[in-house]
Scaffold this motif. Structure first.
Motif, mmCIF file in Angstrom:
data_model
loop_
_atom_site.group_PDB
_atom_site.id
_atom_site.type_symbol
_atom_site.label_atom_id
_atom_site.label_comp_id
_atom_site.label_asym_id
_atom_site.label_seq_id
_atom_site.Cartn_x
_atom_site.Cartn_y
_atom_site.Cartn_z
ATOM 1 N N SER A 387 -21.278 44.245 90.701
ATOM 2 C CA SER A 387 -20.996 42.778 91.350
ATOM 3 C C SER A 387 -20.243 42.437 90.218
ATOM 4 N N THR A 388 -19.420 41.228 90.542
ATOM 5 C CA THR A 388 -18.693 40.202 89.970
ATOM 6 C C THR A 388 -19.387 39.205 89.461
ATOM 7 N N GLU A 389 -20.480 39.207 89.283
ATOM 8 C CA GLU A 389 -21.168 38.081 88.835
ATOM 9 C C GLU A 389 -20.647 37.488 87.320
ATOM 10 N N ASN A 390 -20.217 38.437 86.595
ATOM 11 C CA ASN A 390 -19.733 37.791 85.218
ATOM 12 C C ASN A 390 -18.285 37.699 85.334
ATOM 13 N N GLY A 391 -17.720 37.379 86.472
ATOM 14 C CA GLY A 391 -16.129 36.903 86.444
ATOM 15 C C GLY A 391 -15.649 38.122 87.432
ATOM 16 N N SER A 392 -14.629 37.522 88.220
ATOM 17 C CA SER A 392 -13.974 38.299 89.219
ATOM 18 C C SER A 392 -13.362 39.553 88.696
ATOM 19 N N ILE A 393 -12.764 39.623 87.220
ATOM 20 C CA ILE A 393 -11.918 40.498 86.725
ATOM 21 C C ILE A 393 -12.922 41.456 86.005
ATOM 22 N N ASN A 394 -14.060 41.259 86.023
ATOM 23 C CA ASN A 394 -15.343 42.291 85.447
ATOM 24 C C ASN A 394 -16.074 42.705 86.443
ATOM 25 N N ARG A 395 -17.028 43.785 86.127
ATOM 26 C CA ARG A 395 -17.960 44.430 86.713
ATOM 27 C C ARG A 395 -19.214 44.891 85.692
ATOM 28 N N ASP A 396 -20.134 44.501 86.607
ATOM 29 C CA ASP A 396 -21.490 44.888 85.841
ATOM 30 C C ASP A 396 -22.685 45.429 86.850
ATOM 31 N N VAL A 397 -23.444 46.057 86.398
ATOM 32 C CA VAL A 397 -24.471 46.738 87.209
ATOM 33 C C VAL A 397 -25.832 45.820 87.090
ATOM 34 N N PHE A 398 -26.406 45.952 88.127
ATOM 35 C CA PHE A 398 -27.729 45.136 88.486
ATOM 36 C C PHE A 398 -28.924 45.707 89.420
ATOM 37 N N SER A 399 -30.028 45.469 89.019
ATOM 38 C CA SER A 399 -30.902 45.847 89.833
ATOM 39 C C SER A 399 -31.761 44.622 90.518
ATOM 40 N N ILE A 400 -32.324 44.786 91.585
ATOM 41 C CA ILE A 400 -33.040 43.674 92.402
ATOM 42 C C ILE A 400 -33.983 44.073 93.336
ATOM 43 N N GLY A 401 -35.176 43.327 93.534
ATOM 44 C CA GLY A 401 -36.022 43.823 94.487
ATOM 45 C C GLY A 401 -35.520 43.828 95.959
ATOM 46 N N ALA A 402 -35.781 44.679 96.757
ATOM 47 C CA ALA A 402 -35.351 44.558 98.059
ATOM 48 C C ALA A 402 -35.811 43.293 98.955
ATOM 49 N N ASN A 403 -36.742 42.468 98.367
ATOM 50 C CA ASN A 403 -36.890 41.082 98.718
ATOM 51 C C ASN A 403 -36.158 40.032 98.213
ATOM 52 N N GLY A 404 -35.200 40.478 97.400
ATOM 53 C CA GLY A 404 -34.097 39.503 96.683
ATOM 54 C C GLY A 404 -34.673 38.767 95.483
ATOM 55 N N LYS A 405 -35.717 39.351 94.995
ATOM 56 C CA LYS A 405 -36.239 38.708 93.708
ATOM 57 C C LYS A 405 -36.090 39.493 92.535
ATOM 58 N N ASN A 406 -36.374 38.998 91.410
ATOM 59 C CA ASN A 406 -36.411 40.059 90.038
ATOM 60 C C ASN A 406 -35.138 40.727 89.899
ATOM 61 N N LYS A 407 -34.031 39.946 89.862
ATOM 62 C CA LYS A 407 -32.792 40.395 89.707
ATOM 63 C C LYS A 407 -32.616 40.607 88.043
ATOM 64 N N LYS A 408 -31.975 41.731 87.778
ATOM 65 C CA LYS A 408 -31.886 42.001 86.288
ATOM 66 C C LYS A 408 -30.524 42.646 85.978
ATOM 67 N N ARG A 409 -29.782 41.993 85.049
ATOM 68 C CA ARG A 409 -28.331 42.872 84.599
ATOM 69 C C ARG A 409 -28.709 43.933 83.909
ATOM 70 N N LEU A 410 -28.333 44.990 84.205
ATOM 71 C CA LEU A 410 -28.696 46.173 83.397
ATOM 72 C C LEU A 410 -27.484 46.687 82.192
ATOM 73 N N THR A 411 -26.260 45.984 82.438
ATOM 74 C CA THR A 411 -25.176 46.468 81.535
ATOM 75 C C THR A 411 -25.034 45.365 80.728
ATOM 76 N N ASP A 412 -24.519 45.276 79.278
ATOM 77 C CA ASP A 412 -24.563 44.404 78.491
ATOM 78 C C ASP A 412 -22.686 44.069 77.994
ATOM 79 N N ASN A 413 -21.985 45.237 78.220
ATOM 80 C CA ASN A 413 -20.375 44.952 77.792
ATOM 81 C C ASN A 413 -19.556 44.319 78.722
ATOM 82 N N THR A 414 -18.734 43.577 78.271
ATOM 83 C CA THR A 414 -17.970 42.677 79.357
ATOM 84 C C THR A 414 -16.671 43.572 79.643
#
Length: 733
Positions: A387-414
């Motif tokens: 997603s673009t959660e770290n700004g529209s010019i960037n992309r990061d990888v996330f995990s999230i529960g199917a219930n929409g909870k416990n979201k976690k960013r899995l990548t560090d570099n911008t």
């Protein structure tokens, strides 16, 4: 993180070394492979989740191999196969596994038909017996193994065939295929180009049935192009091409019973003049899904078809005042509930529906876009996405529960992060790039994103770049017409703010596109860098209508392509021209395809702002372009004549004041050279002087042999001739 900082430091060192010690960047460097990046080719996980494979090509021996690596150790465990061990073929260009990985299709002697479609000679390699079997002596399209690897389906001359690999018996499934009339199992030109797929058939989970699309393009108007080639007389290439408002292919859905050798027709419902942009079997072997889109593309139905009764039922409906994007993220879970992505709340997000189409929950939400869906882990109930959660010019990888909870960013570099997950979702290989970092590949744990190890980087490329003059892109936003537009800027080496520099704007600007991203140099970026080194300030801008900033920002251009985007680009040029270090009398613009449409309009409508423009393969009237793309944003010319004509460069040629270069390939099957010919004639009749170039038989990409080098030399010379660098500025470089 040490690796990233080290690469960044190396890049910045390349920018700060004394100019006298560095080479001048040339077009020869750009086009001779000097800046080639290393990549992991055809990377994919094996079913065991513990190993992955990549395609390697040995340039010395000119052989291909599929090599297997351990996720855990990073070491190569074996070579699954090498063309050096095969008598029948010297090398292969790509490969595809059967679902059970018992067989592998190898691609050889591949030739392109259009942008995505190819035909070639294909072989099946048996992993257990290490034997090789040619599928057909003729060049075929889209061979696909059945799930158990016992059969292969393919298309030849618009008909579908199934070959039993044990008996070698070939069954011709359809018999009515005919060039420029009936197509079975692969898409017509406009589907391929605008819905981005070619293979229009799918095996069900048990390999007992094949669903396929048939295109009747008998009444679609034909387009023809002369192919000059090398013979005494040119030949003519004729194909079906529906322009905006013209007749489309009639598409229909069919089911083939493999054991019974019977075809049945599927009646999807009461639709008229519609598209079927996707078909996909669910986890139930007797339930097929089909996405059906009306011609205006503002109503999309997801339909489930019972393959035993052929009954069709709408399980999900999406509507939009502008258009609905077809999703590639439809994923069926074990219980046949499904994942779906949609912009219905104004941003592209993930939704979870039951197998009957009832909304279970919206998984992601916020003022940002989901840009890729990677999959669902049934053990942990986690969904993985980009997603673009770290700004529209960037992309990061996330995990999230199917219930929409416990979201976690899995990548560090911008920058740009993209993931390839192991089959069991234990690991993922992250591909990272930024404006200062070429592609690097690292292994991470999927549960928390923890770095396991580095796999491969492009440090050697950075060391090569250090030999040249490079100035990193500066990212910012520019407030224009009530919006903050994404922008990057490349300044000349030894930039001096007290001097004036000519400004060169590069853009594409098409609906949903993005030019301004925090990613490493593309080939064009090296050209932009060369121009900056010559003394130009080079800027890229994403105006209204471009993507990843919400549907309101993207869809504001609906029914008026070329109005708001052009207004933004002209205003941006004026604001930049007001800066003390920009020579407002020397502003130019460049673009290709939609970008050429934009650069042409900018020069004409902004004739008091732009001194010069280059348009490569431009659309000059949307009346000349294809039905699916154009009508998505403009409806038909019959419904919206003013939208088509008021922003067509053809209708503004009398405003030309600056220097204009228009370029096209005569063999462009996408944006036809007709666009440029009509523009040329309009300029002649308006008694306007201009420059133009036609590349014989060049397609939309205008490449092959020395072509790109010649093209970019032509454009560079035109810029240097017409976008004048201040002598004081030149002496400072």
């Amino acid at each position: 993180m040490k690796l990233v900082y080290g690469l960044l430091a190396l890049f910045l060192t390349a920018s700060s070394v004394l100019t006298a010690q560095q080479k001048e960047l040339t077009l020869e460097d750009i086009w001779n492979g000097t800046f080639r990046q290393e990549r992991l080719e055809s990377l994919q996980s094996l079913n065991n989740g513990k190993e992955y494979v990549v395609l390697n090509f040995d340039r010395e021996s000119r052989t291909s191999s599929i090599d297997v690596f351990s996720y855990k150790t990073g070491k190569k465990t074996k070579t699954l196969l090498s063309s050096g061990d095969l008598e029948e073929i010297k090398y292969f260009q790509d490969f595809t596994f059967s679902d059970n990985e018992s067989k592998i299709i190898l691609v050889t002697d591949l030739e392109y038909i259009f942008r995505r479609s190819t035909r070639g000679i294909f072989y099946v390699y048996d992993v257990n017996t290490k034997s090789l079997q040619k599928i057909s002596d003729q060049k075929i399209q889209e061979p696909t193994l059945s799930p158990n690897g016992e059969k292969v389906a393919y298309v030849h001359e618009n008909n579908i065939y199934v070959k039993d690999l044990s008996s070698e018996e070939i069954t011709q499934v359809t018999e009515d295929g005919e060039e420029n009339k009936i197509i079975n199992g692969v898409t017509d030109w406009v589907y391929e180009e605008e819905f981005s797929f070619v293979k229009a058939f799918e095996w069900n989970k048990t390999g007992e049935k094949i669903a396929f699309l048939k295109f009747d393009e008998t009444e679609v108007p034909e387009f023809s192009m002369d192919v000059y080639g090398t013979e005494l007389y040119p030949s003519k290439h004729t194909f079906k091409y529906p322009k905006a408002g013209e007749k489309n292919s009639e598409v229909s859905l069919h089911l083939y019973d493999v054991s019974e050798n019977e075809i049945s027709d599927v009646e999807l419902g009461d639709y008229n003049d519609f598209y079927i942009p996707r078909i996909e079997w669910t986890n139930d072997a007797n339930v097929l899904s089909a996405q059906v889109l009306n011609r205006h593309q503002n109503v999309l139905d997801l339909i489930f078809v019972d393959a035993e009764t052929n009954e069709a039922e709408v399980v999900l409906n999406e509507t939009d005042e502008a258009y609905v994007d077809v999703t590639d993220n439809l994923t069926f879970l074990q219980d046949n509930s499904f994942i779906w992505t949609s912009e219905k709340d104004g941003w592209n997000h993930i939704y979870h529906y039951s197998k009957t189409g009832k909304l279970i929950n919206q998984v992601t939400e916020g003022n940002w876009e989901v840009t890729n869906y990677y999959g669902f882990d049934p053990k942990t109930k986690k969904i993985f996405y980009q997603s673009t959660e770290n700004g529209s010019i960037n992309r990061d990888v996330f995990s999230i529960g199917a219930n929409g909870k416990n979201k976690k960013r899995l990548t560090d570099n911008t920058g740009q992060n993209s993931a390839d997950f192991s089959a069991d979702y234990t690991y993922f290989i992250n591909t990272f790039t930024s404006a200062t970092t070429p592609s690097e590949f690292t292994l991470h744990l999927a549960k928390n994103g923890k770095l396991v190890r580095k796999i491969q980087d492009n440090k050697a490329l950075l060391e090569k770049i250090a030999e040249y003059k490079f100035t990193p892109k500066e990212f910012t936003t520019l407030p224009v017409n009530g919006n903050d537009l994404n922008m990057w800027m490349m300044k000349p080496p030894n930039f001096d703010e007290s001097l004036e520099y000519p400004l060169f704007i590069v853009q594409y600007s098409g609906p949903g596109s993005q030019q301004v991203s925090n990613s490493f140099y593309s080939t064009n970026d090296y050209w932009f860098q060369m121009l900056a080194n010559k003394g130009y300030v080079v800027v890229a801008i994403d105006p209204r209508g471009t993507g990843f900033k919400g549907s309101d920002f993207k869809k504001v251009t609906q029914n008026e392509l070329g109005k708001y985007e052009v207004e933004d680009i002209i205003q941006a040029a004026k604001q930049l021209g007001a800066r003390e270090y920009i020579d407002e009398e020397n502003i130019g613009i460049w673009g290709w395809s939609y970008g050429g449409f934009m650069s042409s309009n900018a020069l004409l409508k902004g004739n008091d702002t732009f001194k010069m423009a280059i348009a490569v393969a431009p659309v000059t009237s949307w009346r000349f372009y294809d039905s699916i793309y154009t009508e998505r944003y403009m409806t038909t010319p019959q419904e919206n004549p003013s939208g088509y004509d008021e922003n067509s460069p053809l209708n503004h040629v009398e405003k030309l004041k600056g220097d204009y270069l228009i370029i096209h390939g005569s063999g462009d099957d996408n944006v036809h050279v007709q666009n440029t010919m009509r523009m040329v004639e309009a300029l002649i009749q308006a008694n306007k002087q201009f420059d133009w170039a036609i590349y014989p038989d060049g397609n939309h990409g205008i490449y092959g042999g020395n072509t790109r080098f010649h093209l970019f030399t032509l454009m560079t010379n035109f810029i240097e001739e017409h976008l004048i660098i201040n002598p004081n500025t030149k002496s400072s470089l």
